[in-house]
Design a protein around this motif. Structure first.
Motif, PDB file in Angstrom:
ATOM      1  N   LEU A   5      16.631  65.096  27.674  1.00 12.45           N
ATOM      2  CA  LEU A   5      15.806  65.887  26.764  1.00 12.45           C
ATOM      3  C   LEU A   5      15.343  65.036  25.585  1.00 12.45           C
ATOM      4  O   LEU A   5      14.188  65.141  25.141  1.00 12.45           O
ATOM      5  CB  LEU A   5      16.597  67.103  26.273  1.00 12.45           C
ATOM      6  N   ALA A   6      16.221  64.172  25.071  1.00  6.13           N
ATOM      7  CA  ALA A   6      15.825  63.289  23.972  1.00  6.13           C
ATOM      8  C   ALA A   6      14.678  62.382  24.395  1.00  6.13           C
ATOM      9  O   ALA A   6      13.754  62.127  23.613  1.00  6.13           O
ATOM     10  CB  ALA A   6      17.022  62.459  23.517  1.00  6.13           C
ATOM     11  N   ALA A   7      14.722  61.892  25.632  1.00  3.17           N
ATOM     12  CA  ALA A   7      13.634  61.053  26.127  1.00  3.17           C
ATOM     13  C   ALA A   7      12.322  61.828  26.180  1.00  3.17           C
ATOM     14  O   ALA A   7      11.256  61.290  25.853  1.00  3.17           O
ATOM     15  CB  ALA A   7      13.990  60.513  27.507  1.00  3.17           C
ATOM     16  N   ALA A   8      12.396  63.105  26.579  1.00  3.90           N
ATOM     17  CA  ALA A   8      11.186  63.928  26.623  1.00  3.90           C
ATOM     18  C   ALA A   8      10.619  64.125  25.214  1.00  3.90           C
ATOM     19  O   ALA A   8       9.396  64.123  25.023  1.00  3.90           O
ATOM     20  CB  ALA A   8      11.496  65.279  27.267  1.00  3.90           C
ATOM     21  N   PHE A   9      11.497  64.275  24.225  1.00  2.00           N
ATOM     22  CA  PHE A   9      11.028  64.392  22.839  1.00  2.00           C
ATOM     23  C   PHE A   9      10.365  63.097  22.375  1.00  2.00           C
ATOM     24  O   PHE A   9       9.330  63.137  21.699  1.00  2.00           O
ATOM     25  CB  PHE A   9      12.194  64.757  21.912  1.00  2.00           C
ATOM     26  N   THR A  10      10.952  61.943  22.715  1.00  2.00           N
ATOM     27  CA  THR A  10      10.332  60.693  22.290  1.00  2.00           C
ATOM     28  C   THR A  10       8.989  60.479  22.980  1.00  2.00           C
ATOM     29  O   THR A  10       8.072  59.913  22.386  1.00  2.00           O
ATOM     30  CB  THR A  10      11.263  59.491  22.557  1.00  2.00           C
ATOM     31  N   ASP A  11       8.847  60.963  24.218  1.00  2.00           N
ATOM     32  CA  ASP A  11       7.550  60.904  24.891  1.00  2.00           C
ATOM     33  C   ASP A  11       6.499  61.704  24.128  1.00  2.00           C
ATOM     34  O   ASP A  11       5.307  61.393  24.184  1.00  2.00           O
ATOM     35  CB  ASP A  11       7.665  61.449  26.314  1.00  2.00           C
TER      36      ASP A  11
END
Length: 318
Positions: A141-147
């Motif tokens: 989920l953190a990766a999706a936020f950084t995207d």
């Protein structure tokens, strides 16, 4: 001579200065103005047991001043009085992983911080922490936020500190770690990933947090316990209160089992009680699918931007 003044490396860590005999990855170098070392890291012999442990686990021993842990495949470590770290790695390349999985969280507890098993991201004027067990989807989920252009503060552990009656998050690690399935599902292959360890299908992505963001304090604006399942039909943000909020935070303290043997359980429980009285705690329900993550990002942003309601709200996925 002050403890650690003979050691060649100095880093800023959780508001403290850490002096080390070996280089440590992911930490910001300290400068003279940061003061004297509060803790030291050395390589040396580590005993296999303690003479009279107060706690004995499969891989851990604890007494009033010593924390001894064996990390299978990595080595052994001992922390004395929350200030002296002795590492006996099986190989030099294991040092950073040993520090990450055991040492930083223990030093956090010993120095009055709360290590929350959560990823942290800058949303609005503060940090939202997304907590859950290993495999709950925090890093994905953190990766999706950084995207979506969101700044990552911490992956896996948010170190919480009370300052002037407010709870803040201290950033520490400047990397994100993803299993190979998430690397594929998020289409993150080719972004400079490196294996976490030989034979492990997990990869690290460095420098996602700017150097300027290292070891700074940011106010905590919300905690979200992840509840993602394949069967969840849509996105629902459920506000928790009272005992439910308290249990969620206590249950997600990283390494919280050491509280009792260290004699810190009452102080930590009191700190968590103050935390849930001032910071909104939620449970975030969403479908466990990669294609649902952009909608989760939007829903959380909208939720934090609005006045937080006292009841749950449902957000459509499309």
């Amino acid at each position: 001579m002050m403890p650690g003044n003979d050691l060649p490396y100095r880093y800023r860590m959780l508001g403290l200065v850490l002096a080390s005999a070996v280089p440590l990855g992911g930490l910001e170098p300290a400068v003279a103005e940061d003061g004297e070392p509060a803790a030291t890291v050395r390589l040396g012999a580590v005993p296999e047991d303690l003479p009279a442990p107060l706690f004995t686990g499969p891989h851990s021993r604890i007494d009033a001043t010593h924390y001894l842990q064996t990390l299978p495949g990595l080595g052994r470590l001992m922390i004395v009085a929350g200030r002296e770290v002795v590492l006996a790695p099986d190989a030099p390349e294991h040092v950073d992983h040993m520090m990450r999985v055991a040492v930083y969280t223990h030093l956090s507890f010993c120095n009055g911080l709360l290590p929350l098993h959560a990823s942290g991201l800058v949303l609005g004027d503060g940090v939202a922490a997304f907590c859950g067990d290993s495999g709950a989807g925090k890093s994905t989920l953190a990766a999706a936020f950084t995207d979506a252009g969101t700044e990552l503060v911490a992956d896996d552990v948010c170190h919480l500190q009370e300052v002037a009656g407010e709870t803040h998050v201290r950033s520490l690690q400047r990397e994100l770690r993803l299993w190979d399935s998430s690397v594929a599902g998020l289409a993150w292959a080719g972004r400079g990933e490196r294996p976490v360890a030989a034979g492990v299908d997990k990869f690290r992505f460095d420098d996602l947090v700017p150097t300027a963001a290292a070891d700074r304090l940011l106010p905590l604006r919300g905690i979200f316990g992840l509840a993602a399942t394949a069967e969840t039909p849509g996105i629902r943000i459920e506000r928790l209160s009272g005992l439910a909020a308290l249990k969620l935070v206590l249950g997600n303290l990283y390494g919280g089992w050491v509280m009792g043997p260290l004699g810190r359980e009452p102080a930590i429980q009191a700190a968590v009680l103050r935390l849930v009285q001032r910071v909104p705690v939620h449970r975030l329900h969403y479908p466990r699918r990669f294609d649902a993550l952009p909608a989760v990002v939007v829903a959380v942003r909208q939720h934090l931007a609005a006045a937080v309601p006292a009841v749950s709200e449902d957000v459509p996925t499309s």
